[in-house]
Motif scaffolding. Structure first.
Motif, PDB file in Angstrom:
ATOM      1  N   PRO A 251     -54.846 -37.884 -16.010  1.00  0.00           N
ATOM      2  CA  PRO A 251     -54.415 -36.733 -17.029  1.00  0.00           C
ATOM      3  C   PRO A 251     -54.280 -35.361 -16.258  1.00  0.00           C
ATOM      4  CG  PRO A 251     -56.594 -37.423 -17.017  1.00  0.00           C
ATOM      5  CD  PRO A 251     -55.887 -38.440 -16.287  1.00  0.00           C
ATOM      6  N   ASP A 252     -54.757 -35.329 -15.003  1.00  0.00           N
ATOM      7  CA  ASP A 252     -54.679 -33.904 -14.292  1.00  0.00           C
ATOM      8  C   ASP A 252     -53.565 -34.075 -13.158  1.00  0.00           C
ATOM      9  OD1 ASP A 252     -56.876 -32.864 -15.405  1.00  0.00           O
ATOM     10  OD2 ASP A 252     -58.067 -34.183 -14.248  1.00  0.00           O
ATOM     11  N   ALA A 253     -52.754 -35.186 -13.224  1.00  0.00           N
ATOM     12  CA  ALA A 253     -51.547 -35.243 -12.244  1.00  0.00           C
ATOM     13  C   ALA A 253     -50.579 -34.011 -12.505  1.00  0.00           C
ATOM     14  CB  ALA A 253     -50.659 -36.410 -12.521  1.00  0.00           C
ATOM     15  N   GLU A 254     -50.071 -33.578 -11.196  1.00  0.00           N
ATOM     16  CA  GLU A 254     -49.262 -32.248 -11.289  1.00  0.00           C
ATOM     17  C   GLU A 254     -47.893 -32.511 -12.195  1.00  0.00           C
ATOM     18  OE1 GLU A 254     -52.293 -32.017  -8.154  1.00  0.00           O
ATOM     19  OE2 GLU A 254     -50.648 -33.575  -8.686  1.00  0.00           O
ATOM     20  N   VAL A 255     -47.493 -33.729 -12.340  1.00  0.00           N
ATOM     21  CA  VAL A 255     -46.301 -33.989 -13.130  1.00  0.00           C
ATOM     22  C   VAL A 255     -46.459 -33.424 -14.609  1.00  0.00           C
ATOM     23  CG1 VAL A 255     -46.986 -36.249 -14.129  1.00  0.00           C
ATOM     24  CG2 VAL A 255     -44.839 -35.757 -13.810  1.00  0.00           C
ATOM     25  N   TRP A 256     -47.585 -33.386 -15.031  1.00  0.00           N
ATOM     26  CA  TRP A 256     -47.616 -32.729 -16.433  1.00  0.00           C
ATOM     27  C   TRP A 256     -47.645 -31.132 -16.487  1.00  0.00           C
ATOM     28  CZ3 TRP A 256     -47.596 -36.386 -19.750  1.00  0.00           C
ATOM     29  CH2 TRP A 256     -48.106 -37.669 -19.434  1.00  0.00           C
ATOM     30  N   THR A 257     -47.842 -30.483 -15.428  1.00  0.00           N
ATOM     31  CA  THR A 257     -47.584 -29.228 -15.360  1.00  0.00           C
ATOM     32  C   THR A 257     -46.269 -29.003 -15.184  1.00  0.00           C
ATOM     33  OG1 THR A 257     -49.745 -28.813 -14.402  1.00  0.00           O
ATOM     34  CG2 THR A 257     -48.398 -26.939 -14.291  1.00  0.00           C
ATOM     35  N   TYR A 258     -45.695 -29.844 -14.200  1.00  0.00           N
ATOM     36  CA  TYR A 258     -44.082 -29.428 -14.034  1.00  0.00           C
ATOM     37  C   TYR A 258     -43.368 -29.927 -15.338  1.00  0.00           C
ATOM     38  CZ  TYR A 258     -39.651 -30.431 -11.606  1.00  0.00           C
ATOM     39  OH  TYR A 258     -38.412 -30.416 -11.135  1.00  0.00           O
ATOM     40  N   ALA A 259     -43.739 -30.982 -16.209  1.00  0.00           N
ATOM     41  CA  ALA A 259     -43.323 -31.214 -17.296  1.00  0.00           C
ATOM     42  C   ALA A 259     -43.014 -29.885 -18.428  1.00  0.00           C
ATOM     43  CB  ALA A 259     -43.722 -32.368 -17.936  1.00  0.00           C
ATOM     44  N   GLU A 260     -44.592 -29.449 -18.451  1.00  0.00           N
ATOM     45  CA  GLU A 260     -44.492 -28.205 -19.382  1.00  0.00           C
ATOM     46  C   GLU A 260     -43.542 -27.239 -18.953  1.00  0.00           C
ATOM     47  OE1 GLU A 260     -45.177 -27.487 -22.745  1.00  0.00           O
ATOM     48  OE2 GLU A 260     -46.847 -28.946 -22.106  1.00  0.00           O
ATOM     49  N   ALA A 261     -43.671 -27.057 -17.567  1.00  0.00           N
ATOM     50  CA  ALA A 261     -42.773 -25.733 -17.194  1.00  0.00           C
ATOM     51  C   ALA A 261     -41.390 -25.794 -17.556  1.00  0.00           C
ATOM     52  CB  ALA A 261     -42.954 -25.505 -15.608  1.00  0.00           C
ATOM     53  N   GLY A 262     -40.977 -27.056 -17.183  1.00  0.00           N
ATOM     54  CA  GLY A 262     -39.456 -27.365 -17.283  1.00  0.00           C
ATOM     55  C   GLY A 262     -39.065 -27.463 -18.890  1.00  0.00           C
ATOM     56  N   SER A 263     -40.031 -27.462 -19.898  1.00  0.00           N
ATOM     57  CA  SER A 263     -39.491 -27.790 -21.239  1.00  0.00           C
ATOM     58  C   SER A 263     -38.780 -26.588 -21.809  1.00  0.00           C
ATOM     59  CB  SER A 263     -40.949 -28.115 -21.906  1.00  0.00           C
ATOM     60  OG  SER A 263     -40.419 -28.032 -23.345  1.00  0.00           O
ATOM     61  N   PRO A 264     -37.873 -26.991 -22.489  1.00  0.00           N
ATOM     62  CA  PRO A 264     -37.154 -25.814 -23.448  1.00  0.00           C
ATOM     63  C   PRO A 264     -37.836 -25.377 -24.851  1.00  0.00           C
ATOM     64  CG  PRO A 264     -35.775 -27.671 -23.773  1.00  0.00           C
ATOM     65  CD  PRO A 264     -37.022 -28.115 -22.718  1.00  0.00           C
ATOM     66  N   LEU A 265     -38.703 -26.170 -24.999  1.00  0.00           N
ATOM     67  CA  LEU A 265     -39.680 -25.977 -26.359  1.00  0.00           C
ATOM     68  C   LEU A 265     -40.651 -25.003 -26.337  1.00  0.00           C
ATOM     69  CD1 LEU A 265     -39.584 -29.582 -27.536  1.00  0.00           C
ATOM     70  CD2 LEU A 265     -37.864 -27.793 -28.363  1.00  0.00           C
ATOM     71  N   PRO A 266     -40.999 -24.211 -27.373  1.00  0.00           N
ATOM     72  CA  PRO A 266     -42.178 -23.533 -27.419  1.00  0.00           C
ATOM     73  C   PRO A 266     -43.379 -23.901 -26.604  1.00  0.00           C
ATOM     74  CG  PRO A 266     -41.355 -23.338 -29.410  1.00  0.00           C
ATOM     75  CD  PRO A 266     -40.673 -24.512 -28.610  1.00  0.00           C
ATOM     76  N   LYS A 267     -44.203 -23.119 -25.817  1.00  0.00           N
ATOM     77  CA  LYS A 267     -45.425 -23.743 -25.187  1.00  0.00           C
ATOM     78  C   LYS A 267     -46.565 -23.765 -25.968  1.00  0.00           C
ATOM     79  CE  LYS A 267     -43.625 -23.934 -21.209  1.00  0.00           C
ATOM     80  NZ  LYS A 267     -42.187 -24.311 -21.806  1.00  0.00           N
TER      81      LYS A 267
END
Length: 585
Positions: A251-267
């Motif tokens: 759950p702490d893998a960096e991929v999750w942060t990357y995924a959220e950063a690239g999302s065009p949807l509201p944070k």
């Protein structure tokens, strides 16, 4: 395969109802049984950004074959509006899960923000069509199997949406299924990386980018990140040493942060992390020494996209249009999916029609030349074909790709044909075989994202097709491409008359008698040949053409043997010495 080995999914998230597509892997998850950390990490925004990031994947449980999972058969998005249980929404956690993905791969533009890659205002370049009837019957032995498979059988086995084969620049095979037809744009997934790498290598070959320069010297914003002291070449070979994990069981893998950063949807409420691909790349930290080991991580491709944009002053989408897409006679515009500030996803967001991808592959095979114009430097293609550090690649543990390497974001086989490829999840491929003068492009929607699922039936199939086409050049066979009749018993043929023969597998005969289409059967035994035309269409035509057709049909019934001349023509001969001469284009 885009990662060397599979990974473990926690038991609480193992049941499959949705798929999260990640930057190096995909993991199936059940939101209803997931623990709190999954609910935090797997938001709709994460799903959006994770789309097409591509890598080694956990298999999704399915019993649906290619026929049963066809989007039309499944009824996805049919009707106005479609039924609720047949509706696919971008915010659904399983919008990119099998079998929904078989519809989604052709409809990203309806679901996500995107940016166009204009195709210019010039004429569409013609890809000559000269279909080879023998290709479907080409056989090969899948890796790890003792049973042979045909090219035709591999189409459904790999859940193929569309595939095209170019030989000597001609379309010798083209087939569509699923959500795809010749006018539909399909997601290229990580084949996008190959396009990004091609653009970057073009800039290196022209001296605009220095492969020995540090990425931080080209992009000042990256100086504080792991990319800051990595060279341009290390980024393009993915030998950067990054403290970056794509392990979806963590759950702490960096991929999750990357995924959220690239999302065009509201944070989500309280989110304080990076909000674009550019912002995320600045946060990546170093772990180890650059240049020692290959590591397939999509962040490298987005870093390459930023290098291109900084070096050229335009986005990857615009530079692709300016340098290639508007100059090779593409049929349609293409597009990239984008993040919240409109940055093209350089690692997996490209979409195009199949024939235009074939044009791109042919450009690469032609060493950057198109219709007499050097569109991109031949040196850029040569650099890719040379490959990267094979020892660094071997350390990554790709046991099914022994002896391969990676350079310019392309996969290099180093086989005796010099074959190399751009590869993406769920079966996307541009396969270049210089020795066979062949390009294969495939769009697919395989249930398992990692290429490890289709490589056993794809890699030997590509080689078998190459060898078949080369054999047709060297030792022609009756079955294959169409034979164009150029002489009827020494009297020639009327200029541009379309008399032809097409020998199909299984003893079926087709072609053109001159004015009318011809169908029939044939029997062959060594050099003995019996033609039995079953009939023709009944179209009337000018007397001279009708007379040619009559002479041809009368000779067909007398043919008893065939042979190939040294310079290529096929000679059909009667017992009385009368002959028909035909030649392939």
């Amino acid at each position: 395969m885009d990662s060397p080995s599979a990974f473990t999914v926690p038991n609480q998230v193992a049941p499959v109802i949705g798929t999260v597509v990640g930057i190096g892997k995909i993991v199936a998850m059940t939101l209803g049984t997931a623990r709190a950390w999954v609910m935090v990490k797997v938001t709709a925004a994460s799903l959006a950004a994770l789309l097409m990031f591509g890598g080694q994947i956990m298999a999704q449980e399915t019993t649906l074959d290619a026929r049963a999972s066809d989007p039309e058969t499944m009824g996805w998005m049919q009707g106005f509006p479609p039924p609720e249980d047949r509706t696919i929404r971008f915010t659904d956690p399983d919008y990119f899960a099998f079998p929904k993905l078989r519809w989604t791969v052709c409809h990203f533009r309806e679901l996500m923000p995107s940016v166009v890659v204009p195709h210019g205002t010039g004429d569409i370049s013609t890809l000559p069509v000269d279909l080879d009837a023998g290709l479907d019957a080409v056989t090969f032995t899948p890796l790890g199997s003792a049973e042979q498979m045909t090219w035709n059988e591999a189409f459904d086995a790999n859940y193929t949406d569309g595939i095209i084969v170019l030989h000597h620049g001609r379309i010798v095979y083209e087939r569509y299924d699923g959500c795809l037809d010749e006018n539909t744009l399909h997601g290229a997934m990580s084949v996008t990386k190959g396009i990004t790498g091609l653009l970057a290598e073009t800039l290196v070959a022209e001296g605009t980018l220095d492969e020995t320069a540090l990425a931080g010297d080209v992009i000042a914003e990256l100086r504080g990140s792991a990319f800051g002291n990595a060279t341009v070449a290390q980024v393009l070979e993915m030998t950067t040493a990054l403290d970056y994990s794509e392990d979806y069981s963590d759950p702490d893998a960096e991929v999750w942060t990357y995924a959220e950063a690239g999302s065009p949807l509201p944070k989500p409420d309280g989110y304080e992390g990076p909000r674009s691909y550019f912002e995320y790349l600045q946060t990546v930290e170093q772990d180890g020494t650059h240049g020692e080991t290959f590591g397939y991580k999509t962040v490298n491709a987005d870093a390459a996209g930023w290098l291109i944009a900084r070096a050229t002053g335009v986005s990857v989408a615009d530079y692709l249009s300016n340098r290639i897409w508007s100059r090779i006679g593409t049929e349609r515009e293409a597009f990239f999916t984008v993040d919240s500030i409109g940055t093209p996803f350089a690692g997996g967001g490209f979409n195009a029609v199949l024939r235009d991808m074939a044009r791109l592959g042919q450009l690469v095979l032609n060493e950057g030349e198109w219709n007499g114009e050097q569109v991109i430097p031949a040196a850029a293609i040569s650099r890719i074909r040379e490959g990267g550090d094979r020892e660094a690649f071997a350390r990554a543990g790709y046991n099914t790709l022994p002896g391969w390497s990676y350079r310019g974001l392309w996969w290099i086989s180093h086989d005796d044909h010099g074959a190399f490829a751009a590869r993406g999840v769920h079966g996307q491929t541009i396969w270049i075989d210089p020795t066979a003068d062949m390009v294969i492009v495939r769009f697919a929607s395989h249930p398992v994202a990692g290429n490890v699922a289709n490589d056993p039936t794809s890699l030997p199939a590509y080689r078998a097709v190459a060898e078949y086409l080369m054999a047709q050049d060297q030792t022609p066979a009756l079955v294959g491409r169409e034979w164009i009749i150029e002489d009827i018993d020494g009297e020639g043929v009327i200029d541009d008359s379309p008399a032809s023969l097409l020998f199909l597998p299984g003893g079926q005969l087709a072609g053109n008698a001159t004015c009318n289409r011809l169908i029939g059967i044939y029997e062959v035994d060594d050099d003995a040949l019996i033609l039995s035309p079953a009939g023709t269409t009944m179209m009337a035509c000018p007397p001279a053409l009708e007379e040619q057709e009559r002479r041809l049909l009368s000779l067909f019934e007398k043919v008893g043997s065939f042979r190939f001349e040294a310079d290529g023509p096929l000679i059909l001969q009667t017992a009385n010495g009368e002959s028909i001469t035909a030649r392939r284009r």
